[in-house]
Design an enzyme around this catalytic site. Structure first.
Site, PDB file in Angstrom:
ATOM      1  CE  LYS A 113      -2.232   1.668   3.814  1.00  0.00           C
ATOM      2  NZ  LYS A 113      -1.636   3.025   3.880  1.00  0.00           N
ATOM      3  CD  GLU A 182      -6.155   7.772   7.607  1.00  0.00           C
ATOM      4  OE1 GLU A 182      -5.392   7.063   6.947  1.00  0.00           O
ATOM      5  OE2 GLU A 182      -5.925   8.109   8.792  1.00  0.00           O
TER       6      GLU A 182
HETATM    7  O1  KIV Z   1      -0.881   2.662   8.702  1.00  0.00           O
HETATM    8  C1  KIV Z   1      -2.058   2.336   8.796  1.00  0.00           C
HETATM    9  O2  KIV Z   1      -2.502   1.673   9.730  1.00  0.00           O
HETATM   10  C2  KIV Z   1      -2.948   2.776   7.742  1.00  0.00           C
HETATM   11  C3  KIV Z   1      -4.416   2.572   7.945  1.00  0.00           C
HETATM   12  C4  KIV Z   1      -4.921   3.582   8.879  1.00  0.00           C
HETATM   13  C5  KIV Z   1      -5.163   2.572   6.676  1.00  0.00           C
HETATM   14  O3  KIV Z   1      -2.509   3.299   6.769  1.00  0.00           O
END
Ligand code: KIV
Length: 277
Positions: A113, A182
């Site tokens: 991600k 978010e």
């Molecule tokens: O780092 C994380 O936990 C995240 C989530 C809040 C989506 O990016």
């Protein structure tokens, strides 16, 4: 067999809501995996809830790989997503590809991600072209808190909302398999969810997303320094842990722990030999 990107995309088509959680260690990951959560994010929120930093910014690739490996070891069915930390995909395309590759090859994750929309779209496209599934993350992207002036709701003006929508479309076109939204208004998240064909996973983005993600410490009540408005505490682990630790200390002091039950013994004849030495 672990959950695949196609299965996640199909969940949106079938209208099946997707639950995603973070995990950072082997034992927690095992519980989350056995509960059937399909997506586990080794989030760079690790920096705050596990390592005690004030933000996610100090987190390094080495921190992330260390925890990703532990989560992968604790899981069998979930797709494990490694969160690319600050400045590991910003400087060059080469850096982005190398670091995304490290999550898969060294960390054992099945996807990565990264934060950003239009500005990272080309990198997303190239990472996907290497065979690495990418989850996007837009709206309040915590690696940019200094730019935002804190953890603030994003997309509140028509221009800002249009920019978040544009980011979502850019990520879909770049080949991302899902997008985290978010801390944006519920109405904006709804429009994005309707516009893109890939699943939207909300955190503070209301009820109209295809799925939800939460930081596990927030829902378990084990990180209470800052509890976001969007989090619901399903447990209050700080209280449970504090009670257990206090009770343990009292019993050690009182000599009521350990008891014979927690001890080990050796054969009496061996003990006799020892006494003669
Ligand atoms: O780092 C994380 O936990 C995240 C989530 C809040 C989506 O990016």
């Amino acid at each position: 067999m672990r959950i695949t990107v196609n299965q996640i995309k199909e969940m949106k088509q079938k209208g099946e809501r997707i639950a995603m959680l973070t995990a950072y260690d082997y034992s927690t990951a095992r519980i989350v995996d056995e509960a059937g959560i399909p997506l586990i994010l080794v989030g760079d929120s690790l920096g705050m809830v596990v390592l005690g930093y004030e933000s996610t910014i100090p987190v390094t690739m080495e921190d992330m790989l260390h925890h990703t490996k532990a989560v992968v070891r604790g899981t069998k069915q979930a797709m494990v997503i490694g969160d690319m930390p600050f400045m590991t995909y910003h400087i060059s395309l080469e850096d982005a590809l190398r670091n995304a590759g490290r999550f898969i090859q060294e960390g054992g994750a099945q996807a990565v991600k990264l934060e950003g929309g239009v500005t990272v779209a080309e990198k997303v496209m190239r990472i996907v072209a290497c065979g690495i599934p990418v989850m996007g993350h837009i709206g309040l992207t915590p690696q940019s808190i200094h730019q935002f002036g804190g953890f603030k709701v994003q997309g509140k003006t028509p221009e800002a909302a249009a920019k978040v929508l544009e980011d979502a479309i850019a990520l879909e076109e770049a080949g991302a398999f899902a997008i985290v939204l978010e801390t944006i208004p519920t109405q904006l998240a709804r429009i994005i969810t309707e516009k893109v064909s890939i699943p939207t996973i909300g955190i503070g983005a209301g009820i109209r997303c295809d799925g939800q993600v939460q930081v596990i410490n927030d829902i378990l009540g084990s990180y209470t320094e800052f509890v976001p408005k969007h989090a619901k505490q399903y447990a209050k682990l700080t209280d449970i842990i504090a009670k257990a630790v206090t009770e343990y200390q009292s019993e050690v002091k009182a000599g009521t722990f350990p008891t014979e039950k927690q001890g080990y013994s050796i054969d009496e004849s061996l003990l006799a030999e020892l006494k003669t030495k």
